[in-house]
Design an enzyme around this catalytic site. Sequence first.
Site, short mmCIF file in Angstrom:
data_model
loop_
_atom_site.label_atom_id
_atom_site.label_comp_id
_atom_site.label_asym_id
_atom_site.label_seq_id
_atom_site.Cartn_x
_atom_site.Cartn_y
_atom_site.Cartn_z
CG ASP A 130 7.82 6.38 2.53
OD1 ASP A 130 6.43 5.70 1.60
OD2 ASP A 130 8.27 5.99 2.62
CG ASP B 167 3.02 3.20 1.90
OD1 ASP B 167 3.09 4.61 1.87
OD2 ASP B 167 3.14 2.07 2.18
#
Length: 473
Positions: free
Chosen positions: A147, A351
């Site tokens: 992440d 992201d």
Amino acid sequence: MGIPPTFLSANKLLFCLCLIVYSLEGFSSADQHTHTIHVATLLPSSVCTSSAAAQGWDINSSISLVHKHGPCYQLHQHKPTPAEILLQDQGRVKSIHLKLANANNLGFTNAKHTDLPAKDGSVVGSGNYIVTVGLGTPKKDLSLMFDTGSDLTWTQCQPCVRFCYKQKDPIFSPSLSSTYSNVSCSSTTCTSLNSATGNSPSCSSSACVYGIQYGDSSFSVGLFAKEKLTLTSRDVFNNFLFGCGQNNQGLFGGAAGLLGLGRDKLSLPSQTALKYKKIFSYCLPSSPSSTGFLRFGSARISKSVKFTTLSTIPQGESLYGINIVGISVGGKKLSISASVFTSGGTGAIIDSGTVITRLPPTAYSALRSAFRRQMKQYPMAQPLSILDTCYDFSKYSSVRIPAISFLFSRGVGVPITATGILYDNGISQVCLAFAGNSDESDVTIFGNTQQKTLEVVYDGARGRIGFGTGGCP
Ligand SMILES: *[C@@H]1O[C@H](CO)[C@@H](O)[C@H](O)[C@H]1NC(C)=O
Ligand SMILES: *[C@@H]1O[C@H](CO)[C@@H](O)[C@H](O)[C@H]1NC(C)=O
């Protein structure tokens, strides 16, 4: 007086050459500006096509990376439907927007976001890609969701004092490792949790206790600790700071925890900066049945990678900011001003955990119109959750869709791969994989569907981010 014959023929020749050049261009542009997709390839495969995935990690600072819900991970658990994934994705995006909106309002609650908890240090960890790393001595392999939107790396740990959700690997047991140690709660290392998690640490008989919650109410609480981290046989780090979670709940989908690749000083790139200079790269595979990679350091960056500016988002320092300046559809640049992507001063981020790219409403509606115009010949289908431009391809064996490219600052153009343009719920509901933000001032997010097959290089030390095509199958 007539025109001299030599001039006439030269003129004719020129005219002919122009025609040839023109038609050649017309031909190649038709090729570059659309993708032909064989509809059968949209159906999910039940076979993992890569053998590397099974072994989990390899040499040269490169680890294989697989999709959480595909045959290369083989987690026998409830597999969310496309609509459920999009709903989770909306949760993540809401929490990113909330975090930045709260920060921009200096703590005052933004009226349009009051439905969400105000104190939210991090974004939801429902990212979709898994890498396997080794922890402890002897090393135990753990599959973690990676992440770029969060910083603290954590895994579930024995004893599960309150709760551990079901995971694929055996739960890590610090008492079986000779290299585990607790961080003391009086140390400055313990204090560094404030910025990495958004929460103040606490104490349990002088051991430092972290707590991190994500936007969808997933959380992990446990001991903040040091351990030996083995990324590959050549990439081993002693005293890596991580969370040993003894109370964990949420949408982690069987992964043992999370690998934090953000920009805070507790993130993996920061903790390994001496060796890798905050450089890492990844490639997200085109489908859940193929394998990508996560790499550290600069050793194997392709020559074809082009770099654009890595920027910082006000109040979102651990996020990776990018400067989008334009989008083209079918080879034609949308007529929207570059300032659309910076309105509200928030800008754009890349992201790894957001599935669908979120655009400012103006940009999305221009993209949608151009796409729909070029897809006129195909019957439309019902919207799929947040996706409002869907088609029924069930009567076709192949379809032609317009190519889409993103233009970033420093003149970097990045073509989106065909599988990065569409998101489907079977061949009768294949949708344009982009969505609009509800507000022009919300941050734009370049999501993971659009990053598929790209080699994406993060170079934190030199403040740049690179893109290359064809990084993985
Ligand atoms: C690993 O790196 C070495 C030296 O750079 C190279 O010779 C070798 O082919 C690489 N191995 C793989 C699997 O890429
Ligand atoms: C770490 O701290 C916990 C909680 O105080 C304690 O139970 C455990 O024994 C400690 N582990 C080590 C290796 O010191």
